[in-house]
Scaffold this motif. Structure first.
Motif, PDB file in Angstrom:
ATOM      1  N   VAL A  50       7.079  -3.230 -12.441  1.00  0.00           N
ATOM      2  CA  VAL A  50       6.669  -3.633 -13.785  1.00  0.00           C
ATOM      3  C   VAL A  50       7.435  -4.906 -14.123  1.00  0.00           C
ATOM      4  N   GLU A  51       6.912  -6.025 -13.718  1.00  0.00           N
ATOM      5  CA  GLU A  51       7.543  -7.318 -13.964  1.00  0.00           C
ATOM      6  C   GLU A  51       6.467  -8.343 -14.269  1.00  0.00           C
ATOM      7  N   PRO A  52       6.777  -9.330 -15.114  1.00  0.00           N
ATOM      8  CA  PRO A  52       5.794 -10.381 -15.386  1.00  0.00           C
ATOM      9  C   PRO A  52       5.392 -11.095 -14.102  1.00  0.00           C
ATOM     10  N   GLY A  53       4.091 -11.338 -13.959  1.00  0.00           N
ATOM     11  CA  GLY A  53       3.581 -12.049 -12.800  1.00  0.00           C
ATOM     12  C   GLY A  53       3.148 -11.153 -11.666  1.00  0.00           C
ATOM     13  N   ILE A  54       3.450  -9.843 -11.740  1.00  0.00           N
ATOM     14  CA  ILE A  54       3.059  -8.896 -10.692  1.00  0.00           C
ATOM     15  C   ILE A  54       1.691  -8.315 -11.034  1.00  0.00           C
ATOM     16  N   THR A  55       0.764  -8.388 -10.098  1.00  0.00           N
ATOM     17  CA  THR A  55      -0.579  -7.864 -10.326  1.00  0.00           C
ATOM     18  C   THR A  55      -0.623  -6.362 -10.068  1.00  0.00           C
ATOM     19  N   PRO A  56      -1.631  -5.666 -10.601  1.00  0.00           N
ATOM     20  CA  PRO A  56      -1.768  -4.231 -10.299  1.00  0.00           C
ATOM     21  C   PRO A  56      -1.862  -3.946  -8.814  1.00  0.00           C
ATOM     22  N   ALA A  57      -2.538  -4.829  -8.061  1.00  0.00           N
ATOM     23  CA  ALA A  57      -2.662  -4.618  -6.614  1.00  0.00           C
ATOM     24  C   ALA A  57      -1.297  -4.680  -5.935  1.00  0.00           C
ATOM     25  N   GLN A  58      -0.469  -5.649  -6.340  1.00  0.00           N
ATOM     26  CA  GLN A  58       0.873  -5.742  -5.754  1.00  0.00           C
ATOM     27  C   GLN A  58       1.714  -4.519  -6.111  1.00  0.00           C
ATOM     28  N   SER A  59       1.556  -4.020  -7.336  1.00  0.00           N
ATOM     29  CA  SER A  59       2.298  -2.834  -7.749  1.00  0.00           C
ATOM     30  C   SER A  59       1.869  -1.625  -6.930  1.00  0.00           C
ATOM     31  N   HIS A  60       0.561  -1.498  -6.691  1.00  0.00           N
ATOM     32  CA  HIS A  60       0.068  -0.369  -5.895  1.00  0.00           C
ATOM     33  C   HIS A  60       0.522  -0.473  -4.437  1.00  0.00           C
ATOM     34  N   ASP A  61       0.666  -1.696  -3.928  1.00  0.00           N
ATOM     35  CA  ASP A  61       1.030  -1.884  -2.524  1.00  0.00           C
ATOM     36  C   ASP A  61       2.415  -1.349  -2.192  1.00  0.00           C
ATOM     37  N   VAL A  62       3.298  -1.281  -3.194  1.00  0.00           N
ATOM     38  CA  VAL A  62       4.654  -0.799  -2.918  1.00  0.00           C
ATOM     39  C   VAL A  62       4.748   0.717  -3.010  1.00  0.00           C
ATOM     40  N   ASN A  63       3.646   1.387  -3.340  1.00  0.00           N
ATOM     41  CA  ASN A  63       3.665   2.849  -3.358  1.00  0.00           C
ATOM     42  C   ASN A  63       4.038   3.384  -1.983  1.00  0.00           C
ATOM     43  N   GLN A  64       4.905   4.377  -1.985  1.00  0.00           N
ATOM     44  CA  GLN A  64       5.356   4.959  -0.728  1.00  0.00           C
ATOM     45  C   GLN A  64       4.492   6.160  -0.347  1.00  0.00           C
ATOM     46  N   GLY A  65       4.743   6.679   0.833  1.00  0.00           N
ATOM     47  CA  GLY A  65       3.978   7.814   1.312  1.00  0.00           C
ATOM     48  C   GLY A  65       4.198   9.048   0.471  1.00  0.00           C
ATOM     49  N   CYS A  66       3.248   9.961   0.549  1.00  0.00           N
ATOM     50  CA  CYS A  66       3.338  11.184  -0.253  1.00  0.00           C
ATOM     51  C   CYS A  66       4.489  12.060   0.241  1.00  0.00           C
ATOM     52  N   VAL A  67       5.200  12.651  -0.695  1.00  0.00           N
ATOM     53  CA  VAL A  67       6.294  13.552  -0.366  1.00  0.00           C
ATOM     54  C   VAL A  67       5.739  14.904   0.067  1.00  0.00           C
ATOM     55  N   PHE A  68       4.794  15.419  -0.695  1.00  0.00           N
ATOM     56  CA  PHE A  68       4.099  16.642  -0.306  1.00  0.00           C
ATOM     57  C   PHE A  68       2.700  16.599  -0.906  1.00  0.00           C
ATOM     58  N   ASP A  69       1.745  17.080  -0.121  1.00  0.00           N
ATOM     59  CA  ASP A  69       0.341  17.082  -0.525  1.00  0.00           C
ATOM     60  C   ASP A  69      -0.057  15.664  -0.970  1.00  0.00           C
ATOM     61  N   ILE A  70      -0.571  15.517  -2.205  1.00  0.00           N
ATOM     62  CA  ILE A  70      -1.003  14.199  -2.666  1.00  0.00           C
ATOM     63  C   ILE A  70       0.016  13.538  -3.581  1.00  0.00           C
ATOM     64  N   PHE A  71       1.212  14.076  -3.692  1.00  0.00           N
ATOM     65  CA  PHE A  71       2.207  13.592  -4.643  1.00  0.00           C
ATOM     66  C   PHE A  71       3.237  12.723  -3.943  1.00  0.00           C
ATOM     67  N   ASP A  72       3.437  11.493  -4.472  1.00  0.00           N
ATOM     68  CA  ASP A  72       4.462  10.606  -3.935  1.00  0.00           C
ATOM     69  C   ASP A  72       5.709  10.682  -4.813  1.00  0.00           C
ATOM     70  N   LEU A  73       6.681   9.825  -4.535  1.00  0.00           N
ATOM     71  CA  LEU A  73       7.949   9.875  -5.278  1.00  0.00           C
ATOM     72  C   LEU A  73       7.755   9.574  -6.760  1.00  0.00           C
ATOM     73  N   HIS A  74       6.795   8.729  -7.070  1.00  0.00           N
ATOM     74  CA  HIS A  74       6.577   8.425  -8.486  1.00  0.00           C
ATOM     75  C   HIS A  74       6.025   9.633  -9.226  1.00  0.00           C
ATOM     76  N   ASP A  75       5.182  10.406  -8.563  1.00  0.00           N
ATOM     77  CA  ASP A  75       4.716  11.658  -9.180  1.00  0.00           C
ATOM     78  C   ASP A  75       5.873  12.627  -9.394  1.00  0.00           C
ATOM     79  N   VAL A  76       6.766  12.696  -8.404  1.00  0.00           N
ATOM     80  CA  VAL A  76       7.948  13.561  -8.526  1.00  0.00           C
ATOM     81  C   VAL A  76       8.811  13.098  -9.691  1.00  0.00           C
ATOM     82  N   TRP A  77       8.949  11.773  -9.832  1.00  0.00           N
ATOM     83  CA  TRP A  77       9.719  11.219 -10.956  1.00  0.00           C
ATOM     84  C   TRP A  77       9.135  11.682 -12.289  1.00  0.00           C
ATOM     85  N   HIS A  78       7.825  11.643 -12.417  1.00  0.00           N
ATOM     86  CA  HIS A  78       7.200  12.038 -13.679  1.00  0.00           C
ATOM     87  C   HIS A  78       7.386  13.527 -13.947  1.00  0.00           C
TER      88      HIS A  78
END
Length: 415
Positions: free
Chosen positions: A327-355
């Motif tokens: 979440v930084e100025p100048g970063i596009t949604p596509a670039q933000s999605h590209d840094v998503n990491q692999g799922c920790v379990f099933d369909i949930f990644d670390l960001h889902d775990v964070w939430h």
């Protein structure tokens, strides 16, 4: 329990006062009660004198609204006028029940609604993560931090105005400007508008608003500060003014240091929350804890969920620190999605775990503040709190069963 306790006490209190069982008290009866407790005829009755006369302090505490430990004759007469809502010169049991103030938990209902709103705002952001949509995420994150800050504040102590007016002022003068500032500031963060004269006019109004809110608003929240709290409050005020002033007078500071306007106000709201809530926890709860095995052990048992709160919060921060979104100025949604990491379990990644973990941590923190609020209310009314010793002047109670005698006019001390 708080609701029924209050009403049982008032019913028993009225029976104690209406010893002639007339069903009402006129002004002469009211003054006779005061004269009976004023044994030395000084025109002033202390809490201990009242208890010696009527065997319990509940009537005293009900009338002594300024909590100075004394009742004067004028204060006693004013109480009759306040209770005589029909202005017929008589007070009945219903009149006393109508003016009874129950525990105020409206801030916690608001927190629950804000949690739901945060879920909707977070969904809007994650559909297309960018600085433009992050304002929808923070539009409820900031109120949640502010509501946590206000959850333990007692607006009835020397603040003036009703709770409804206070809530309206908060919405009009604090929350609505923050939303508007975030909305307009995001346009400048992403370069929709150039930094022309309109921006500097906008920055001037933001800084002027911040000065008013920081000086007046924070002073109302930090009630009755001592020397240390006053110095800490001044330091927080200085930090807020410098942060907001530097961020809007030098836009690169806002973008590079705080990652945009929304993050700026979110971080500052969290700083204020940590300062105010820490002081409130000490003043409303920790100050009553004694360094004994009973008190310390009791606190550990009662607040055992605090260990889960700390562990879950730390784990959530670790998951958040993996930079699963940007979440930084100048970063596009596509670039933000590209840094998503692999799922920790099933369909949930670390960001889902964070939430998931952060939601649980927020709920447990709200539960902690709710416990403190209820315990503080109970102490002021002499109600027995789990693993805490009885107040000294009420130690002759046998426990919860001796709360109120329903068959006689005598009332047992509150547990």
């Amino acid at each position: 329990r708080c609701y029924f306790f209050s009403r049982k006490c008032i019913v028993a209190l009225y029976k104690t006062m209406d010893f002639q069982q007339k069903g009402y008290l006129d002004r002469s009866d009211w003054r006779r009660l005061f004269r009976k407790a004023d044994r030395n005829r000084s025109g002033k009755v202390s809490r201990s004198e009242w208890k010696e006369t009527y065997s319990n302090p509940i009537g005293f505490d009900f009338i002594d609204t300024n909590h100075d430990g004394f009742l004067e004759s004028a204060e006693w007469d004013d109480a009759f006028t306040r209770l005589d809502q029909n202005q017929n010169g008589q007070i009945c049991e219903l009149d006393m029940l109508n003016v009874l103030k129950d525990i105020d938990l409206r801030a916690f209902y608001a927190i629950g609604v804000a949690f739901l709103g945060e879920g909707i705002g977070s969904m809007c952001y994650h559909l297309c993560p960018s600085v433009e949509t992050f304002q929808f995420d923070t539009c409820f994150m900031i109120p949640i931090a502010n509501l946590f800050t206000l959850a333990l504040v007692d607006w009835g102590q020397g603040q003036g105005g009703s709770d409804e007016i206070t809530a309206l002022k908060y919405f009009v003068y604090i929350l609505t400007p923050i939303w508007l500032i975030n909305f307009i500031g995001t346009w400048y963060d992403i370069g929709v508008f150039p930094l022309g004269w309109l921006y500097w006019l906008y920055a001037f109004f933001v800084i002027a608003w911040a000065l008013c809110v920081v000086v007046a608003g924070l002073r109302r929240v930090v009630q009755v500060p001592g020397d240390c709290a006053l110095r800490a409050m001044r330091a927080i005020q200085l930090l807020l003014v410098i942060s907001i002033g530097a961020s809007f007078l030098m836009p690169p500071v806002r973008n590079n240091v705080f990652s945009g306007t929304a993050n700026l106000f979110l971080m500052l709201s969290v700083v204020v929350m940590i300062f105010v809530v820490s002081r409130q926890l000490y003043m409303e709860d920790f100050i009553f804890m004694k360094c004994t095995c009973r008190d310390v052990g009791g606190r550990i048992i009662k607040n055992s969920y605090g260990f889960f709160l700390c562990a879950i919060a730390v784990l959530a921060i670790i998951c958040f620190g993996k930079k699963v979104v940007i979440v930084e100025p100048g970063i596009t949604p596509a670039q933000s999605h590209d840094v998503n990491q692999g799922c920790v379990f099933d369909i949930f990644d670390l960001h889902d775990v964070w939430h998931v973990l952060s939601a649980v941590a927020l709920a447990l923190f709200a539960m902690l503040l709710l416990d403190v609020r209820v315990n503080s209310w109970a102490r002021k009314r002499g109600l027995q709190i789990l693993f805490e010793e009885m107040p000294v002047d009420m130690s002759d109670s046998d426990g919860d069963e001796a709360l109120v005698s329903s068959d006689t006019c005598d009332m047992s001390p509150c547990p």
